[in-house]
Design an enzyme around this catalytic site. Structure first.
Site, PDB file in Angstrom:
ATOM      1  N   GLY A   1      -7.002  -9.570 -14.269  1.00 59.81           N
ATOM      2  CA  GLY A   1      -6.449  -9.374 -12.932  1.00 59.81           C
ATOM      3  C   GLY A   1      -5.136 -10.095 -12.687  1.00 59.81           C
ATOM      4  O   GLY A   1      -4.529  -9.941 -11.627  1.00 59.81           O
TER       5      GLY A   1
ATOM      6  N   TYR B   1     -10.599  -9.862  -2.055  1.00 62.57           N
ATOM      7  CA  TYR B   1      -9.754 -10.807  -1.312  1.00 62.57           C
ATOM      8  C   TYR B   1      -8.406 -10.161  -0.985  1.00 62.57           C
ATOM      9  O   TYR B   1      -7.955 -10.147   0.163  1.00 62.57           O
ATOM     10  CB  TYR B   1      -9.549 -12.099  -2.129  1.00 62.57           C
ATOM     11  CG  TYR B   1      -8.311 -12.867  -1.713  1.00 62.57           C
ATOM     12  CD1 TYR B   1      -8.314 -13.636  -0.553  1.00 62.57           C
ATOM     13  CD2 TYR B   1      -7.127 -12.777  -2.447  1.00 62.57           C
ATOM     14  CE1 TYR B   1      -7.165 -14.292  -0.148  1.00 62.57           C
ATOM     15  CE2 TYR B   1      -5.979 -13.432  -2.053  1.00 62.57           C
ATOM     16  CZ  TYR B   1      -5.998 -14.192  -0.907  1.00 62.57           C
ATOM     17  OH  TYR B   1      -4.855 -14.835  -0.503  1.00 62.57           O
TER      18      TYR B   1
ATOM     19  N   SER C   1      -0.229 -12.405   1.818  1.00 69.60           N
ATOM     20  CA  SER C   1       0.013 -12.883   0.458  1.00 69.60           C
ATOM     21  C   SER C   1       0.859 -11.881  -0.317  1.00 69.60           C
ATOM     22  O   SER C   1       0.781 -10.672  -0.081  1.00 69.60           O
ATOM     23  CB  SER C   1      -1.339 -13.064  -0.227  1.00 69.60           C
ATOM     24  OG  SER C   1      -1.186 -13.200  -1.614  1.00 69.60           O
TER      25      SER C   1
ATOM     26  N   LYS D   1      -6.448  -8.762   2.762  1.00 66.73           N
ATOM     27  CA  LYS D   1      -5.091  -9.034   3.264  1.00 66.73           C
ATOM     28  C   LYS D   1      -4.407  -7.718   3.637  1.00 66.73           C
ATOM     29  O   LYS D   1      -3.774  -7.607   4.686  1.00 66.73           O
ATOM     30  CB  LYS D   1      -4.265  -9.787   2.212  1.00 66.73           C
ATOM     31  CG  LYS D   1      -4.745 -11.206   1.947  1.00 66.73           C
ATOM     32  CD  LYS D   1      -4.564 -12.126   3.152  1.00 66.73           C
ATOM     33  CE  LYS D   1      -5.134 -13.506   2.945  1.00 66.73           C
ATOM     34  NZ  LYS D   1      -5.297 -14.283   4.181  1.00 66.73           N
TER      35      LYS D   1
ATOM     36  N   ASN E   1       3.352 -18.585  -4.092  1.00 66.02           N
ATOM     37  CA  ASN E   1       2.319 -19.544  -4.527  1.00 66.02           C
ATOM     38  C   ASN E   1       2.545 -20.922  -3.903  1.00 66.02           C
ATOM     39  O   ASN E   1       3.368 -21.694  -4.410  1.00 66.02           O
ATOM     40  CB  ASN E   1       2.322 -19.641  -6.057  1.00 66.02           C
ATOM     41  CG  ASN E   1       1.765 -18.392  -6.707  1.00 66.02           C
ATOM     42  OD1 ASN E   1       2.242 -17.290  -6.472  1.00 66.02           O
ATOM     43  ND2 ASN E   1       0.728 -18.561  -7.506  1.00 66.02           N
TER      44      ASN E   1
HETATM   45  C1  UD1 Z   1      -3.958 -16.342  -7.016  1.00 67.85           C
HETATM   46  C2  UD1 Z   1      -4.375 -14.976  -6.575  1.00 67.85           C
HETATM   47  C3  UD1 Z   1      -3.621 -14.607  -5.323  1.00 67.85           C
HETATM   48  C4  UD1 Z   1      -3.900 -15.618  -4.243  1.00 67.85           C
HETATM   49  C5  UD1 Z   1      -3.554 -17.010  -4.740  1.00 67.85           C
HETATM   50  C6  UD1 Z   1      -4.058 -18.005  -3.728  1.00 67.85           C
HETATM   51  C7  UD1 Z   1      -5.006 -13.787  -8.623  1.00 67.85           C
HETATM   52  C8  UD1 Z   1      -4.672 -12.658  -9.530  1.00 67.85           C
HETATM   53  N1  UD1 Z   1      -4.157 -14.008  -7.621  1.00 67.85           N
HETATM   54  O1  UD1 Z   1      -2.569 -16.287  -7.342  1.00 67.85           O
HETATM   55  O2  UD1 Z   1      -4.032 -13.336  -4.887  1.00 67.85           O
HETATM   56  O3  UD1 Z   1      -3.153 -15.316  -3.093  1.00 67.85           O
HETATM   57  O4  UD1 Z   1      -4.193 -17.270  -5.980  1.00 67.85           O
HETATM   58  O5  UD1 Z   1      -3.600 -19.259  -4.037  1.00 67.85           O
HETATM   59  O6  UD1 Z   1      -5.982 -14.456  -8.820  1.00 67.85           O
HETATM   60  N2  UD1 Z   1      -3.149 -20.344 -14.686  1.00 67.85           N
HETATM   61  C9  UD1 Z   1      -3.445 -20.897 -15.922  1.00 67.85           C
HETATM   62  N3  UD1 Z   1      -4.478 -21.778 -16.006  1.00 67.85           N
HETATM   63  C10 UD1 Z   1      -5.240 -22.132 -14.927  1.00 67.85           C
HETATM   64  C11 UD1 Z   1      -4.926 -21.564 -13.677  1.00 67.85           C
HETATM   65  C12 UD1 Z   1      -3.875 -20.667 -13.593  1.00 67.85           C
HETATM   66  O7  UD1 Z   1      -2.792 -20.595 -16.928  1.00 67.85           O
HETATM   67  O8  UD1 Z   1      -6.175 -22.921 -15.084  1.00 67.85           O
HETATM   68  C13 UD1 Z   1      -2.013 -19.411 -14.575  1.00 67.85           C
HETATM   69  C14 UD1 Z   1      -2.421 -18.031 -14.118  1.00 67.85           C
HETATM   70  O9  UD1 Z   1      -2.769 -17.220 -15.202  1.00 67.85           O
HETATM   71  C15 UD1 Z   1      -1.144 -17.569 -13.406  1.00 67.85           C
HETATM   72  C16 UD1 Z   1      -0.529 -18.866 -12.874  1.00 67.85           C
HETATM   73  O10 UD1 Z   1      -1.137 -19.909 -13.605  1.00 67.85           O
HETATM   74  O11 UD1 Z   1      -0.287 -17.028 -14.345  1.00 67.85           O
HETATM   75  C17 UD1 Z   1      -0.787 -19.054 -11.395  1.00 67.85           C
HETATM   76  O12 UD1 Z   1      -2.170 -18.912 -11.149  1.00 67.85           O
HETATM   77  P1  UD1 Z   1      -2.844 -19.262  -9.734  1.00 67.85           P
HETATM   78  O13 UD1 Z   1      -2.424 -20.624  -9.318  1.00 67.85           O
HETATM   79  O14 UD1 Z   1      -4.304 -19.006  -9.860  1.00 67.85           O
HETATM   80  O15 UD1 Z   1      -2.163 -18.261  -8.721  1.00 67.85           O
HETATM   81  P2  UD1 Z   1      -2.063 -16.663  -8.760  1.00 67.85           P
HETATM   82  O16 UD1 Z   1      -2.923 -16.072  -9.783  1.00 67.85           O
HETATM   83  O17 UD1 Z   1      -0.615 -16.334  -8.804  1.00 67.85           O
END
Ligand code: UD1
Length: 344
Positions: A302, A154, A127, A158, A184
């Protein structure tokens, strides 16, 4: 029929899409999955797309005895794609030992069995989380950017697993590994026969968006709009899961052709384009015509502010490119959500 490939976690989101691409290219696929975060019906979806189901073992990679039996029954396995792992960041903070046991134990078992049974090739799911927040001079991030201290157990699994692979490749002359660092992954197969099925409330952005569109969730919470980005929301590199799946086929081809230059090769898999949370949500609404009510709430602990890939190495060396337009990817996710929720 091409080579026989073992896919661990082949019923999961990325695993199932990869199995489809492998089978469509004529590979013989064996899936090992303990169904802890996936369902047996995924096999029907795969069969619906490619015309036949892959061979399936309901086995946990931690179960050495059953895995040994499988390796003995299939002495002709030529490569392994290892997806099977726990992947919820929040859960890993609550239950670190579960993550260390599961994610690290599974890989160690596989590497031992590979050495014992002379299976040389492994593709490992890693990742972009290993880069943490890259410094400005490393954005977009390429494979030479430093690996930073993991922010969750997690993420740490990795990193540790990447190191385990390097150590074992040093010790076992025969081993070849390709480590794929995903950005992503989103979307679903265009047939809507397979897709992402998160357990409970989705933690990832797009599944939450599609569930909100389907009426399962009242509104999306956007975690922070006070980041140092053009619209204040976080930036990610959203990559279509089908494009991502195809990169695995390229990696397998490269290893089977003995084209690898090093015992362990690392590739970033992303589009090369950063998209903000607001851009993603707005594009989703424009493409589907469905309104997504949202509110801006405080930052999620985080979260990385911005990260997107420099995928040049994968483009040139693997001969692979993620080129499906975001609008098409978002439409595929919505088509899948509608199918799962029986919405017309
Ligand atoms: C997360 C993990 C990453 C993992 C991946 C698996 C963290 C910090 N990182 O990535 O290690 O490999 O998932 O798929 O958790 N967001 C919102 N509202 C929501 C959900 C997300 O605003 O309800 C935003 C988050 O703040 C972020 C973006 O959307 O800025 C993407 O979030 P997410 O899909 O959870 O992925 P990552 O955080 O990039």
């Amino acid at each position: 029929m091409k080579a026989k490939i073992l896919v661990t976690g082949g019923c999961g989101f990325i695993g199932s899409h990869t199995v489809v691409e492998l089978m469509e290219q004529g590979y013989e696929v064996i899936i090992v999955d303990n169904l802890s975060n996936s369902s047996i019906e995924v096999l029907d979806g795969i069969k619906g797309i490619v015309g036949k189901a892959p061979e399936f073992y309901n086995v946990d990679c931690l179960d050495y005895v059953s895995m040994e039996k499988l390796f003995t029954e299939h002495p002709d396995i030529q490569g392994i794609i290892h997806f099977a792992a726990s992947k919820a960041v929040g859960e890993s903070v609550e239950k670190p030992l579960l993550y260390y046991r599961n994610n690290i134990g599974s890989l160690v078992n596989l590497l031992e069995l590979m050495a014992e049974h002379h299976v040389p090739n492994i593709v490992f799911s890693s990742s972009c989380t290993v880069y943490g927040q890259p410094d400005a001079e490393h954005l977009p991030v390429d494979e030479t950017a430093p690996v930073k201290k993991a922010l969750s157990p997690y993420g740490n699994t990795k990193q540790i697993n990447e190191e385990i692979i390097c150590d074992q490749a040093h010790a076992n002359e025969e081993l070849r590994a390709i480590i794929l660092r995903y950005f992503n992954p989103i979307g679903a197969h265009p047939s809507a026969l397979i897709g992402e099925l998160p357990n409970g409330v989705p933690q990832n952005l797009l599944p939450f968006v599609t569930q909100t569109a389907a009426g399962l969730r009242k509104q999306l919470k956007i975690f922070g709009n006070d980041y140092n980005t053009p619209d204040g929301t976080c930036i990610r590199d959203y990559i279509y899961v089908v494009d991502l799946a195809k990169a695995h086929v390229k990696a397998i081809e490269r290893m089977l052709a003995k084209d690898t230059k090093d015992h362990v090769e690392v590739f970033n898999l992303g589009t090369g384009k950063g998209v903000s949370v607001l851009e993603l949500v707005n594009t989703f609404m424009a493409v589907t015509g469905v309104n997504i009510p949202y509110e801006i709430v405080s930052r999620r602990e985080g979260d990385i502010e911005q990260v997107w890939a420099k995928p040049d190495k994968a483009n040139t060396v693997l001969g692979w490119k993620a080129d499906t337009p975001l609008s098409e990817v978002l439409a595929s996710a919505w088509k899948w959500e509608k199918k799962v929720r029986h919405i017309n």
